[in-house]
Design a protein around this motif. Structure first.
Motif, PDB file in Angstrom:
ATOM      1  N   PRO A  34       0.823  -1.221   0.000  1.00 11.38           N
ATOM      2  CA  PRO A  34       0.000   0.000   0.000  1.00 11.38           C
ATOM      3  C   PRO A  34       0.853   1.265   0.000  1.00 11.38           C
ATOM      4  CG  PRO A  34      -0.550  -1.438   1.856  1.00 11.38           C
ATOM      5  CD  PRO A  34       0.636  -2.032   1.180  1.00 11.38           C
ATOM      6  N   ILE A  35       0.301   2.297  -0.587  1.00 15.07           N
ATOM      7  CA  ILE A  35       0.971   3.598  -0.614  1.00 15.07           C
ATOM      8  C   ILE A  35       0.661   4.326   0.697  1.00 15.07           C
ATOM      9  CG2 ILE A  35      -0.979   4.687  -1.808  1.00 15.07           C
ATOM     10  CD1 ILE A  35       1.069   6.394  -3.332  1.00 15.07           C
ATOM     11  N   ARG A  36       1.641   5.084   1.182  1.00 15.85           N
ATOM     12  CA  ARG A  36       1.431   5.862   2.409  1.00 15.85           C
ATOM     13  C   ARG A  36       0.350   6.925   2.179  1.00 15.85           C
ATOM     14  NH1 ARG A  36       5.485   9.113   3.415  1.00 15.85           N
ATOM     15  NH2 ARG A  36       6.185   8.947   1.282  1.00 15.85           N
ATOM     16  N   ALA A  37      -0.386   7.283   3.221  1.00 12.01           N
ATOM     17  CA  ALA A  37      -1.490   8.245   3.107  1.00 12.01           C
ATOM     18  C   ALA A  37      -0.999   9.603   2.589  1.00 12.01           C
ATOM     19  CB  ALA A  37      -2.187   8.404   4.457  1.00 12.01           C
ATOM     20  N   GLU A  38       0.133  10.076   3.079  1.00 11.34           N
ATOM     21  CA  GLU A  38       0.651  11.377   2.637  1.00 11.34           C
ATOM     22  C   GLU A  38       1.015  11.342   1.152  1.00 11.34           C
ATOM     23  OE1 GLU A  38       4.563  14.109   3.382  1.00 11.34           O
ATOM     24  OE2 GLU A  38       3.676  13.166   5.142  1.00 11.34           O
ATOM     25  N   ALA A  39       1.617  10.248   0.710  1.00 15.28           N
ATOM     26  CA  ALA A  39       1.968  10.112  -0.704  1.00 15.28           C
ATOM     27  C   ALA A  39       0.707  10.043  -1.561  1.00 15.28           C
ATOM     28  CB  ALA A  39       2.836   8.875  -0.921  1.00 15.28           C
ATOM     29  N   ALA A  40      -0.319   9.345  -1.081  1.00 12.59           N
ATOM     30  CA  ALA A  40      -1.588   9.261  -1.817  1.00 12.59           C
ATOM     31  C   ALA A  40      -2.219  10.639  -1.952  1.00 12.59           C
ATOM     32  CB  ALA A  40      -2.542   8.292  -1.121  1.00 12.59           C
ATOM     33  N   ASP A  41      -2.186  11.429  -0.896  1.00  6.11           N
ATOM     34  CA  ASP A  41      -2.730  12.792  -0.954  1.00  6.11           C
ATOM     35  C   ASP A  41      -1.999  13.631  -1.996  1.00  6.11           C
ATOM     36  OD1 ASP A  41      -4.549  12.173   1.045  1.00  6.11           O
ATOM     37  OD2 ASP A  41      -3.397  13.158   2.639  1.00  6.11           O
ATOM     38  N   THR A  42      -0.692  13.468  -2.076  1.00  3.05           N
ATOM     39  CA  THR A  42       0.098  14.213  -3.054  1.00  3.05           C
ATOM     40  C   THR A  42      -0.276  13.799  -4.473  1.00  3.05           C
ATOM     41  OG1 THR A  42       1.907  14.485  -1.492  1.00  3.05           O
ATOM     42  CG2 THR A  42       2.443  14.737  -3.825  1.00  3.05           C
ATOM     43  N   VAL A  43      -0.410  12.494  -4.709  1.00  2.00           N
ATOM     44  CA  VAL A  43      -0.820  12.006  -6.033  1.00  2.00           C
ATOM     45  C   VAL A  43      -2.183  12.586  -6.399  1.00  2.00           C
ATOM     46  CG1 VAL A  43      -1.458   9.968  -7.388  1.00  2.00           C
ATOM     47  CG2 VAL A  43       0.570   9.900  -5.911  1.00  2.00           C
ATOM     48  N   LEU A  44      -3.128  12.564  -5.478  1.00  2.31           N
ATOM     49  CA  LEU A  44      -4.468  13.095  -5.749  1.00  2.31           C
ATOM     50  C   LEU A  44      -4.431  14.589  -6.074  1.00  2.31           C
ATOM     51  CD1 LEU A  44      -6.395  11.150  -3.006  1.00  2.31           C
ATOM     52  CD2 LEU A  44      -6.831  10.999  -5.466  1.00  2.31           C
ATOM     53  N   LEU A  45      -3.619  15.327  -5.377  1.00  5.90           N
ATOM     54  CA  LEU A  45      -3.496  16.766  -5.626  1.00  5.90           C
ATOM     55  C   LEU A  45      -2.932  17.021  -7.024  1.00  5.90           C
ATOM     56  CD1 LEU A  45      -3.732  19.642  -4.494  1.00  5.90           C
ATOM     57  CD2 LEU A  45      -1.462  19.332  -3.495  1.00  5.90           C
ATOM     58  N   VAL A  46      -1.909  16.278  -7.407  1.00  7.25           N
ATOM     59  CA  VAL A  46      -1.300  16.456  -8.720  1.00  7.25           C
ATOM     60  C   VAL A  46      -2.271  16.023  -9.820  1.00  7.25           C
ATOM     61  CG1 VAL A  46       0.559  15.633 -10.234  1.00  7.25           C
ATOM     62  CG2 VAL A  46       1.060  16.390  -7.899  1.00  7.25           C
ATOM     63  N   VAL A  47      -2.977  14.917  -9.636  1.00  7.18           N
ATOM     64  CA  VAL A  47      -3.988  14.486 -10.615  1.00  7.18           C
ATOM     65  C   VAL A  47      -5.032  15.569 -10.789  1.00  7.18           C
ATOM     66  CG1 VAL A  47      -5.941  12.889 -10.955  1.00  7.18           C
ATOM     67  CG2 VAL A  47      -3.666  11.997 -10.405  1.00  7.18           C
ATOM     68  N   SER A  48      -5.531  16.095  -9.688  1.00 12.55           N
ATOM     69  CA  SER A  48      -6.559  17.128  -9.751  1.00 12.55           C
ATOM     70  C   SER A  48      -6.073  18.344 -10.527  1.00 12.55           C
ATOM     71  CB  SER A  48      -6.973  17.530  -8.332  1.00 12.55           C
ATOM     72  OG  SER A  48      -8.040  18.433  -8.365  1.00 12.55           O
ATOM     73  N   GLU A  49      -4.865  18.784 -10.245  1.00 12.60           N
ATOM     74  CA  GLU A  49      -4.315  19.972 -10.910  1.00 12.60           C
ATOM     75  C   GLU A  49      -4.090  19.729 -12.397  1.00 12.60           C
ATOM     76  OE1 GLU A  49      -3.267  23.728 -11.519  1.00 12.60           O
ATOM     77  OE2 GLU A  49      -4.016  22.954  -9.609  1.00 12.60           O
ATOM     78  N   LEU A  50      -3.461  18.601 -12.748  1.00  7.98           N
ATOM     79  CA  LEU A  50      -3.155  18.348 -14.153  1.00  7.98           C
ATOM     80  C   LEU A  50      -4.413  18.099 -14.980  1.00  7.98           C
ATOM     81  CD1 LEU A  50       0.110  16.195 -13.971  1.00  7.98           C
ATOM     82  CD2 LEU A  50      -0.132  18.668 -14.330  1.00  7.98           C
ATOM     83  N   VAL A  51      -5.380  17.371 -14.430  1.00  2.00           N
ATOM     84  CA  VAL A  51      -6.630  17.119 -15.159  1.00  2.00           C
ATOM     85  C   VAL A  51      -7.419  18.415 -15.316  1.00  2.00           C
ATOM     86  CG1 VAL A  51      -8.888  15.969 -15.020  1.00  2.00           C
ATOM     87  CG2 VAL A  51      -6.782  14.658 -14.648  1.00  2.00           C
ATOM     88  N   THR A  52      -7.530  19.192 -14.264  1.00  2.00           N
ATOM     89  CA  THR A  52      -8.256  20.462 -14.351  1.00  2.00           C
ATOM     90  C   THR A  52      -7.625  21.373 -15.404  1.00  2.00           C
ATOM     91  OG1 THR A  52      -8.992  20.323 -12.065  1.00  2.00           O
ATOM     92  CG2 THR A  52      -8.976  22.513 -13.064  1.00  2.00           C
ATOM     93  N   ASN A  53      -6.297  21.476 -15.395  1.00  2.00           N
ATOM     94  CA  ASN A  53      -5.626  22.326 -16.385  1.00  2.00           C
ATOM     95  C   ASN A  53      -5.804  21.788 -17.798  1.00  2.00           C
ATOM     96  OD1 ASN A  53      -4.815  24.170 -14.511  1.00  2.00           O
ATOM     97  ND2 ASN A  53      -2.710  23.460 -14.402  1.00  2.00           N
ATOM     98  N   ALA A  54      -5.752  20.465 -17.973  1.00  2.00           N
ATOM     99  CA  ALA A  54      -5.940  19.886 -19.305  1.00  2.00           C
ATOM    100  C   ALA A  54      -7.347  20.165 -19.818  1.00  2.00           C
ATOM    101  CB  ALA A  54      -5.675  18.382 -19.272  1.00  2.00           C
ATOM    102  N   LEU A  55      -8.338  20.073 -18.948  1.00  2.81           N
ATOM    103  CA  LEU A  55      -9.714  20.351 -19.367  1.00  2.81           C
ATOM    104  C   LEU A  55      -9.911  21.833 -19.666  1.00  2.81           C
ATOM    105  CD1 LEU A  55     -11.587  18.046 -16.852  1.00  2.81           C
ATOM    106  CD2 LEU A  55     -11.331  17.683 -19.313  1.00  2.81           C
ATOM    107  N   ARG A  56      -9.308  22.676 -18.863  1.00  7.02           N
ATOM    108  CA  ARG A  56      -9.475  24.123 -19.014  1.00  7.02           C
ATOM    109  C   ARG A  56      -8.682  24.679 -20.193  1.00  7.02           C
ATOM    110  NH1 ARG A  56      -8.381  26.589 -13.662  1.00  7.02           N
ATOM    111  NH2 ARG A  56     -10.478  25.850 -13.264  1.00  7.02           N
ATOM    112  N   HIS A  57      -7.450  24.206 -20.366  1.00  8.35           N
ATOM    113  CA  HIS A  57      -6.556  24.809 -21.358  1.00  8.35           C
ATOM    114  C   HIS A  57      -6.193  23.876 -22.511  1.00  8.35           C
ATOM    115  CE1 HIS A  57      -6.003  28.022 -18.461  1.00  8.35           C
ATOM    116  NE2 HIS A  57      -5.594  27.144 -17.564  1.00  8.35           N
TER     117      HIS A  57
END
Length: 129
Positions: A34-57
């Motif tokens: 399993p991935i550590r909780a802090e690392a999972a939070d970081t992955v989720l934050l980066v996914v959210s940012e990159l997907v949002t930017n890809a959809l927007r721009h």
């Protein structure tokens, strides 16, 4: 190696980013070890940012690919725009953003932007597991 690919629909970007985060949570929950909780939070934050930017721009649709390596998680977002993300001075008044790409670069071990073979680009971030 664990991998997953999700096409993010061009619905409302907030809904699509939420869907990408949900798919990412499912992917991360299935990893062994399993991935550590802090690392999972970081992955989720980066996914959210990159997907949002890809959809927007990036043309309104994108594909999210996640790959689990022994020590890292690779997040790759493909969109139809050839325009690479750029560093810019963040807008402290909250109107035009500018915080996301610098944040992704600080959180990731490495980032890259690769032109697609038939146009568009892939933005990758390699994150600690």
């Amino acid at each position: 190696m664990d991998t997953m690919s999700v096409t993010v629909a061009p619905a409302r970007s907030a809904t699509s980013a939420a869907s990408a985060r949900a798919s990412t949570r499912d992917f991360l929950a299935g990893l062994e070890p399993p991935i550590r909780a802090e690392a999972a939070d970081t992955v989720l934050l980066v996914v959210s940012e990159l997907v949002t930017n890809a959809l927007r721009h990036g043309g309104g649709t994108c594909t999210l690919d996640l790959t689990a390596h022994p020590d890292t998680i690779e997040v790759a977002v493909h969109d139809s725009s050839p325009q690479a993300p750029r560093m810019r001075t963040p807008d402290l008044s909250g109107r035009t953003g500018g915080f996301g790409w610098p944040m992704v670069n600080r959180l990731a071990r490495t980032t890259s932007v690769t032109p697609g073979p038939s146009g568009g680009k892939t933005v990758r971030a390699l994150l600690p597991r």
